[in-house]
Design a protein around this motif. Structure first.
Motif, PDB file in Angstrom:
ATOM      1  N   ARG B  84      54.029 -17.111 -16.946  1.00  0.00           N
ATOM      2  CA  ARG B  84      54.425 -16.001 -16.069  1.00  0.00           C
ATOM      3  C   ARG B  84      53.232 -15.124 -15.695  1.00  0.00           C
ATOM      4  NH1 ARG B  84      59.020 -16.048 -19.546  1.00  0.00           N
ATOM      5  NH2 ARG B  84      58.184 -14.373 -20.818  1.00  0.00           N
ATOM      6  N   ALA B  85      52.239 -15.082 -16.567  1.00  0.00           N
ATOM      7  CA  ALA B  85      51.066 -14.226 -16.334  1.00  0.00           C
ATOM      8  C   ALA B  85      49.908 -14.985 -15.679  1.00  0.00           C
ATOM      9  CB  ALA B  85      50.607 -13.638 -17.673  1.00  0.00           C
ATOM     10  N   ALA B  86      50.127 -16.256 -15.328  1.00  0.00           N
ATOM     11  CA  ALA B  86      49.004 -17.088 -14.839  1.00  0.00           C
ATOM     12  C   ALA B  86      48.508 -16.628 -13.467  1.00  0.00           C
ATOM     13  CB  ALA B  86      49.443 -18.549 -14.769  1.00  0.00           C
ATOM     14  N   ASP B  87      47.241 -16.873 -13.183  1.00  0.00           N
ATOM     15  CA  ASP B  87      46.635 -16.502 -11.900  1.00  0.00           C
ATOM     16  C   ASP B  87      47.106 -17.415 -10.772  1.00  0.00           C
ATOM     17  OD1 ASP B  87      45.140 -14.428 -12.883  1.00  0.00           O
ATOM     18  OD2 ASP B  87      43.406 -15.689 -13.377  1.00  0.00           O
ATOM     19  N   ASP B  88      47.357 -18.697 -11.105  1.00  0.00           N
ATOM     20  CA  ASP B  88      47.772 -19.664 -10.088  1.00  0.00           C
ATOM     21  C   ASP B  88      49.231 -20.039 -10.356  1.00  0.00           C
ATOM     22  OD1 ASP B  88      48.346 -21.934  -8.605  1.00  0.00           O
ATOM     23  OD2 ASP B  88      46.359 -22.825  -8.870  1.00  0.00           O
ATOM     24  N   PRO B  89      50.168 -19.343  -9.684  1.00  0.00           N
ATOM     25  CA  PRO B  89      51.587 -19.569 -10.028  1.00  0.00           C
ATOM     26  C   PRO B  89      52.058 -20.995  -9.740  1.00  0.00           C
ATOM     27  CG  PRO B  89      51.377 -18.011  -8.183  1.00  0.00           C
ATOM     28  CD  PRO B  89      49.993 -18.260  -8.696  1.00  0.00           C
ATOM     29  N   TRP B  90      51.517 -21.647  -8.701  1.00  0.00           N
ATOM     30  CA  TRP B  90      51.939 -23.023  -8.409  1.00  0.00           C
ATOM     31  C   TRP B  90      51.534 -23.981  -9.533  1.00  0.00           C
ATOM     32  CZ3 TRP B  90      55.297 -25.915  -6.247  1.00  0.00           C
ATOM     33  CH2 TRP B  90      55.068 -27.277  -6.080  1.00  0.00           C
ATOM     34  N   ALA B  91      50.270 -23.866  -9.984  1.00  0.00           N
ATOM     35  CA  ALA B  91      49.818 -24.706 -11.101  1.00  0.00           C
ATOM     36  C   ALA B  91      50.643 -24.390 -12.355  1.00  0.00           C
ATOM     37  CB  ALA B  91      48.328 -24.483 -11.368  1.00  0.00           C
ATOM     38  N   ALA B  92      50.935 -23.109 -12.565  1.00  0.00           N
ATOM     39  CA  ALA B  92      51.732 -22.707 -13.734  1.00  0.00           C
ATOM     40  C   ALA B  92      53.155 -23.259 -13.646  1.00  0.00           C
ATOM     41  CB  ALA B  92      51.750 -21.188 -13.856  1.00  0.00           C
ATOM     42  N   LEU B  93      53.693 -23.341 -12.419  1.00  0.00           N
ATOM     43  CA  LEU B  93      55.037 -23.908 -12.243  1.00  0.00           C
ATOM     44  C   LEU B  93      55.043 -25.386 -12.628  1.00  0.00           C
ATOM     45  CD1 LEU B  93      57.999 -23.561 -11.190  1.00  0.00           C
ATOM     46  CD2 LEU B  93      57.163 -24.388  -8.997  1.00  0.00           C
ATOM     47  N   LEU B  94      54.027 -26.133 -12.155  1.00  0.00           N
ATOM     48  CA  LEU B  94      53.959 -27.564 -12.505  1.00  0.00           C
ATOM     49  C   LEU B  94      53.788 -27.743 -14.015  1.00  0.00           C
ATOM     50  CD1 LEU B  94      51.827 -29.108  -9.606  1.00  0.00           C
ATOM     51  CD2 LEU B  94      54.312 -29.063  -9.852  1.00  0.00           C
ATOM     52  N   ASP B  95      52.977 -26.880 -14.647  1.00  0.00           N
ATOM     53  CA  ASP B  95      52.809 -26.936 -16.112  1.00  0.00           C
ATOM     54  C   ASP B  95      54.137 -26.656 -16.814  1.00  0.00           C
ATOM     55  OD1 ASP B  95      50.149 -27.482 -15.852  1.00  0.00           O
ATOM     56  OD2 ASP B  95      49.445 -25.469 -16.384  1.00  0.00           O
ATOM     57  N   THR B  96      54.869 -25.671 -16.296  1.00  0.00           N
ATOM     58  CA  THR B  96      56.149 -25.298 -16.911  1.00  0.00           C
ATOM     59  C   THR B  96      57.145 -26.447 -16.801  1.00  0.00           C
ATOM     60  OG1 THR B  96      55.748 -22.971 -16.444  1.00  0.00           O
ATOM     61  CG2 THR B  96      58.034 -23.604 -16.851  1.00  0.00           C
ATOM     62  N   VAL B  97      57.181 -27.093 -15.634  1.00  0.00           N
ATOM     63  CA  VAL B  97      58.072 -28.253 -15.460  1.00  0.00           C
ATOM     64  C   VAL B  97      57.684 -29.341 -16.466  1.00  0.00           C
ATOM     65  CG1 VAL B  97      58.682 -30.147 -13.888  1.00  0.00           C
ATOM     66  CG2 VAL B  97      58.704 -27.777 -13.077  1.00  0.00           C
ATOM     67  N   ASP B  98      56.392 -29.591 -16.632  1.00  0.00           N
ATOM     68  CA  ASP B  98      55.953 -30.592 -17.626  1.00  0.00           C
ATOM     69  C   ASP B  98      56.397 -30.195 -19.033  1.00  0.00           C
ATOM     70  OD1 ASP B  98      54.795 -32.127 -15.700  1.00  0.00           O
ATOM     71  OD2 ASP B  98      52.723 -31.625 -16.197  1.00  0.00           O
ATOM     72  N   LEU B  99      56.238 -28.910 -19.367  1.00  0.00           N
ATOM     73  CA  LEU B  99      56.644 -28.413 -20.685  1.00  0.00           C
ATOM     74  C   LEU B  99      58.141 -28.646 -20.930  1.00  0.00           C
ATOM     75  CD1 LEU B  99      56.099 -26.604 -23.255  1.00  0.00           C
ATOM     76  CD2 LEU B  99      56.648 -24.632 -21.809  1.00  0.00           C
ATOM     77  N   LEU B 100      58.953 -28.334 -19.897  1.00  0.00           N
ATOM     78  CA  LEU B 100      60.413 -28.463 -20.054  1.00  0.00           C
ATOM     79  C   LEU B 100      60.859 -29.923 -20.009  1.00  0.00           C
ATOM     80  CD1 LEU B 100      61.596 -25.481 -17.803  1.00  0.00           C
ATOM     81  CD2 LEU B 100      61.110 -25.490 -20.258  1.00  0.00           C
ATOM     82  N   ALA B 101      60.089 -30.760 -19.291  1.00  0.00           N
ATOM     83  CA  ALA B 101      60.490 -32.155 -19.096  1.00  0.00           C
ATOM     84  C   ALA B 101      60.053 -33.059 -20.249  1.00  0.00           C
ATOM     85  CB  ALA B 101      59.923 -32.685 -17.784  1.00  0.00           C
ATOM     86  N   ALA B 102      58.959 -32.687 -20.934  1.00  0.00           N
ATOM     87  CA  ALA B 102      58.348 -33.590 -21.918  1.00  0.00           C
ATOM     88  C   ALA B 102      59.331 -34.126 -22.970  1.00  0.00           C
ATOM     89  CB  ALA B 102      57.158 -32.906 -22.592  1.00  0.00           C
ATOM     90  N   PRO B 103      60.200 -33.271 -23.587  1.00  0.00           N
ATOM     91  CA  PRO B 103      61.068 -33.809 -24.649  1.00  0.00           C
ATOM     92  C   PRO B 103      62.030 -34.896 -24.172  1.00  0.00           C
ATOM     93  CG  PRO B 103      61.000 -31.402 -24.728  1.00  0.00           C
ATOM     94  CD  PRO B 103      60.337 -31.817 -23.444  1.00  0.00           C
ATOM     95  N   ALA B 104      62.272 -34.999 -22.854  1.00  0.00           N
ATOM     96  CA  ALA B 104      63.188 -36.030 -22.338  1.00  0.00           C
ATOM     97  C   ALA B 104      62.694 -37.431 -22.662  1.00  0.00           C
ATOM     98  CB  ALA B 104      63.369 -35.881 -20.825  1.00  0.00           C
ATOM     99  N   ALA B 105      61.383 -37.579 -22.897  1.00  0.00           N
ATOM    100  CA  ALA B 105      60.825 -38.901 -23.196  1.00  0.00           C
ATOM    101  C   ALA B 105      60.955 -39.270 -24.672  1.00  0.00           C
ATOM    102  CB  ALA B 105      59.362 -38.955 -22.763  1.00  0.00           C
ATOM    103  N   GLU B 106      61.419 -38.322 -25.516  1.00  0.00           N
ATOM    104  CA  GLU B 106      61.622 -38.644 -26.937  1.00  0.00           C
ATOM    105  C   GLU B 106      62.973 -39.344 -27.094  1.00  0.00           C
ATOM    106  OE1 GLU B 106      60.956 -35.085 -29.298  1.00  0.00           O
ATOM    107  OE2 GLU B 106      59.309 -34.538 -27.966  1.00  0.00           O
TER     108      GLU B 106
END
Lengths: 210, 210
Positions: B84-106
């Motif tokens: 939420r505090a990141a300078d590049d909100p688009w890059a932070a959004l993609l990182d957040t999606v990766d963070l939320l999506a990662a456990p689906a592969a377990e």
């Protein structure tokens, strides 16, 4: 000896299925008892078991009857077959998405679909029933994507099977979001679903970029 | 009088939760018995109940412990706050999606998430637990979409709340598709999820149109 009137038999089955669907949607399959279904349907257990051998058979019928329903004079299978043969595959794809998405706006349906997804995990017969429907839907979407790519209507670089999986996932998301997020209104979100599909599948098109 | 070693107590709880998670994922919550959990954990019922009052408390702990886990030295809450505090909100959004999506592969996670969605229907405490997590995730995504629109990184015409609902729905679709479609491989589908988000949110951008 009693003779069976097929129309009356079907109507009684439909009455039981409707009564049970409300219970399955709110309480779930496991917690719904046959006694509750009897009460909701206004029937004795003996009478109920004349129409269905057990609770699971009633649950299956919720999805069999729903899927087999005639709407506007054509079954879903007939409408999918018509879409596959359409001259404009892109328009047919949007129509097919609307066809598959429409029931999400009915009050009990998202919860029932969620319950069916869960039960299908542990019920091979239900899994086969739902897979048959789902396979036909997905293969129709895949055919339309291939035809739309061949007609220059969508991005030819997309893998049609992956894209079909995501079209199906987006439609399913309408049901699961409606079932789990009280603020998610499927009827209101349908235009955004269409926008996502247009932009994903037709990047750079006027509809895609607006 | 026995003294309780907190680290050992936590480790025993974790052992029980891991043993139970496999059962909950394959058999579902309702059909899993505490006797089966005891057997899988190699403990007596008396010993098990020393750590958890009942089966439902174990099920809740599957999601509490998972969510509270530290990964790479930072909790999920800390990583969401950093996004939420990141300078590049688009890059932070993609990182957040990766963070939320990662456990689906377990392996067991999609089935557990499905089970939790179902149980939350009939379990207000679990519903509150999952909603708290989900609200924080969705509000982070909403903030990033607002910031990205203000920075000219995404289509400003999109309603940020609707768009956030669909970003969350697409991530959830990774779990539900993995849980219900054996041919859907979440790790392999993650790039397509990113492509859909890029094209939906940034129509006409080089990434969007490729």
């Amino acid at each position: 000896m009693r003779t069976v009137d097929p129309a009356r038999h079907r109507a009684r089955r439909r009455h039981i299925v409707n009564a049970a669907a409300g219970l399955f949607a709110t309480k779930g399959f496991e917690r719904t008892t046959t006694a509750e279904i009897c009460k909701a349907a206004g029937m004795s257990a003996g009478n109920l078991f004349h129409y269905f051998p057990n609770k699971r058979a009633i649950f299956h019928a919720v999805f069999e009857d729903d899927e087999g329903d005639e709407r506007d004079g054509a079954t879903k299978a007939e409408r999918l077959a018509a879409a596959r043969a359409a001259d404009d595959p892109w328009a047919a794809l949007l129509d097919t998405v609307d066809l598959l998405a429409a029931p999400a706006a009915e009050p009990l349906v998202p919860a029932l679909v969620m319950e069916a997804m869960m039960q299908a995990y542990r019920d091979p017969e239900l899994d086969a029933l739902l897979s048959r429907d789902n396979d036909e839907e997905k293969s129709t979407v895949g055919t339309l994507l291939r035809n739309a790519a061949a007609a220059g209507q969508i991005d030819p670089a997309l893998d049609p099977d992956d894209a079909a999986a995501w079209v199906m996932a987006l439609v399913a998301a309408l049901y699961t979001s409606a079932a789990t997020d009280p603020s998610f209104d499927p009827a209101r979100q349908l235009p955004t679903l269409r926008l996502i599909l247009q932009r994903f599948l037709r990047p750079g098109s006027p509809q895609g970029a607006e």
